[in-house]
Design a protein around this motif. Structure first.
Motif, mmCIF file in Angstrom:
data_model
loop_
_atom_site.group_PDB
_atom_site.id
_atom_site.type_symbol
_atom_site.label_atom_id
_atom_site.label_comp_id
_atom_site.label_asym_id
_atom_site.label_seq_id
_atom_site.Cartn_x
_atom_site.Cartn_y
_atom_site.Cartn_z
ATOM 1 N N SER A 57 0.956 4.768 -2.901
ATOM 2 C CA SER A 57 0.554 5.997 -2.209
ATOM 3 C C SER A 57 1.631 7.054 -2.325
ATOM 4 O O SER A 57 1.369 8.210 -2.668
ATOM 5 N N LEU A 64 0.807 -1.225 0.000
ATOM 6 C CA LEU A 64 0.000 0.000 0.000
ATOM 7 C C LEU A 64 0.841 1.276 0.000
ATOM 8 O O LEU A 64 0.520 2.220 -0.737
ATOM 9 N N PRO A 65 1.910 1.363 0.784
ATOM 10 C CA PRO A 65 2.673 2.618 0.787
ATOM 11 C C PRO A 65 3.313 2.974 -0.547
ATOM 12 O O PRO A 65 3.446 4.164 -0.867
ATOM 13 N N THR A 72 -10.326 5.194 0.225
ATOM 14 C CA THR A 72 -10.387 4.403 -1.004
ATOM 15 C C THR A 72 -10.837 2.979 -0.699
ATOM 16 O O THR A 72 -11.556 2.367 -1.498
ATOM 17 N N TYR A 110 2.185 13.407 1.453
ATOM 18 C CA TYR A 110 2.108 12.007 1.857
ATOM 19 C C TYR A 110 1.663 11.858 3.311
ATOM 20 O O TYR A 110 1.168 10.801 3.712
ATOM 21 N N PHE A 155 -6.302 8.834 2.649
ATOM 22 C CA PHE A 155 -6.654 8.322 1.322
ATOM 23 C C PHE A 155 -6.853 6.813 1.337
ATOM 24 O O PHE A 155 -7.775 6.287 0.719
ATOM 25 N N GLN A 156 -6.000 6.089 2.052
ATOM 26 C CA GLN A 156 -6.129 4.637 2.091
ATOM 27 C C GLN A 156 -7.448 4.219 2.733
ATOM 28 O O GLN A 156 -8.148 3.336 2.226
ATOM 29 N N CYS A 206 1.070 10.293 -4.741
ATOM 30 C CA CYS A 206 1.046 11.548 -3.997
ATOM 31 C C CYS A 206 2.155 12.483 -4.484
ATOM 32 O O CYS A 206 1.949 13.694 -4.620
ATOM 33 N N HIS A 220 -1.610 10.208 3.651
ATOM 34 C CA HIS A 220 -1.860 8.964 2.927
ATOM 35 C C HIS A 220 -2.838 8.055 3.649
ATOM 36 O O HIS A 220 -3.616 7.340 3.013
ATOM 37 N N HIS A 230 -3.681 4.036 -7.014
ATOM 38 C CA HIS A 230 -3.416 3.618 -5.640
ATOM 39 C C HIS A 230 -3.815 2.166 -5.389
ATOM 40 O O HIS A 230 -2.967 1.284 -5.255
ATOM 41 N N GLU A 231 -5.124 1.902 -5.382
ATOM 42 C CA GLU A 231 -5.638 0.595 -4.962
ATOM 43 C C GLU A 231 -5.250 -0.528 -5.925
ATOM 44 O O GLU A 231 -4.921 -1.643 -5.504
#
Length: 410
Positions: free
Chosen positions: A158, A154-155, A179, A169, A175-176, A162, A172, A248-249
């Motif tokens: 991101s 995930l990072p 999302t 960031y 956002f995580q 970003c 983040h 991202h995802e």
């Protein structure tokens, strides 16, 4: 298989299968068995959605490519016949230009194409390499086992998206969390709508800042289109939201799911771990994209003029679902398609779609995955799953397929 290309499955009462179809518990990397069975029988058949509608399901690679490149097939969700999402909880609505048709789709897409050009993306490779190396350093210095999804997969996207957009960031986690809410299949329309509004409001504020004081980032480029009168503030926000979610995802899930697939195929992992050939690393990325396609609800379209497909006329006003995951397992295109083979030439896959709506960010996704797959297993050569495969929770409950967590050790 040539003798099976004669037309759709006969439509007898009660014979229309439900879609989407469940994956087999013991084969989490493979498309649903029922979907594979349909592909063997026919390139085109009716399926029934949650709301009782019966769009056409396209199962073969050749027919999918043809339809994705056909201007008589529309991505506009407002068109008659456009197939609804997987459940009443899914919600509908447009997400910037990806759910529009040309010429408006092309006009808006061109505004954000330049940063995703291959040359621009390659210039980011050293920065992405530093991000990946720093995260691996943190992993090696920390406790074991560790959740590779949370601490690594995930990072990475991101940090990258970003940096590209110009989003701090430090935000983040915001956002995580949001999302995840937006892509979870069991999220209520109210929850999904609130998450989207929260992120959109934040991005709208950043665009407002860039209107007053532009920087060297993608949000400033989008804001510049507002200043030029080409789009309004709302459209700029929708565009930024699309780029943030899309960048991202999807990539995070490919990092984790690809790692798990390689751990389950140690011969392929060994090839990748021991190579210093960037061509083999790039080949591995393409093969994993083919083998693991992470969107399993199909690309959905509405037909705006009659089209003949495999001897069957799909009429204007009818919907089609293009199940990309099964097209990428079409044996007429990919011999022995259920075998993971990183030496295979898999570049013709349709994981990123095809035609005018193919994924804008695919050069960035490819580069990120090349850096990850070319670095992680070499630097952590004893990487191993820290639990039985049966204990890994797969995202059967989300629009983006992957794993909720991936416990690993070394």
């Amino acid at each position: 298989m040539a003798d099976t290309l004669t037309g759709p499955v006969p439509e007898t009462p009660g014979a229309v299968p439900e879609f989407p179809m469940p994956r087999a518990d013991r084969c989490p990397f493979d498309p649903p068995p029922a979907l594979k069975d349909l592909q063997q029988r026919t390139p085109l058949t009716r399926v029934r959605l949650w709301d009782g509608t019966e769009p056409w399901l396209v199962t073969r690679y050749a027919q999918q490519r043809a339809l994705l490149g056909d201007p008589r097939v529309s991505a506009d969700t407002d068109r008659p016949g456009y197939p609804t999402k997987a459940s009443p909880e899914a919600g509908e609505g447009k997400l910037s230009f990806i759910m529009m048709d040309d010429p408006e789709h092309a006009r808006l897409r061109r505004m954000v194409t330049a940063p995703f050009a291959v040359r621009k993306v390659e210039a980011l490779r050293p920065a992405v390499q530093r991000i990946v190396d720093d995260l691996i350093d943190d992993l090696l210095a920390g406790p074991r086992p560790v959740d590779l999804m949370e601490r690594f997969a995930l990072p990475i996207p991101s940090l990258v998206i970003c940096e590209l957009l110009g989003v701090p960031y430090d935000d983040h986690a915001f956002f995580q969390d949001n999302t995840r809410t937006m892509v979870h299949r069991d999220t209520t329309p109210e929850q999904r709508g609130q998450a989207a509004r929260d992120v959109a409001a934040y991005l709208a504020g950043l665009i407002g800042e860039r209107l007053a004081a532009p920087r060297d980032d993608l949000l400033s480029a989008v804001a510049g289109r507002v200043t030029a009168g080409e789009i309004d503030h709302r459209q700029a926000t929708e565009m930024a939201l699309l780029l943030l979610i899309a960048g991202h995802e999807t990539t995070a899930n490919m990092i984790a799911l690809g790692t798990l697939a390689l751990l389950r195929h140690p011969d392929q992992l060994a090839l990748l771990r021991e190579t210093d050939d960037p061509k083999l690393v790039a080949s591995a990325v393409e093969e994993l994209l083919r083998y693991l396609h992470i969107t399993h609800l199909g690309r959905r379209r509405a037909v705006i003029e009659d089209i003949e497909v495999a001897g069957q006329v799909i009429k204007a006003g009818e919907g089609v679902i293009l199940a990309n995951e099964i097209a990428n397992r079409d044996p007429d295109v990919f011999p022995d398609p259920d075998r993971l083979d990183i030496t295979r030439d898999a570049r013709r896959h349709v994981a990123f779609g095809f035609g005018v709506h193919q994924c804008l960010g695919q050069p960035l996704a490819r580069m990120e995955l090349q850096v990850v797959y070319g670095t992680l297993y070499r630097r952590v050569p004893t990487l191993a799953l820290a639990c039985p495969l049966e204990d890994v929770r797969f995202k059967h409950d989300a629009f983006i397929y992957g794993v909720h967590s991936l416990p690993v050790t070394w």
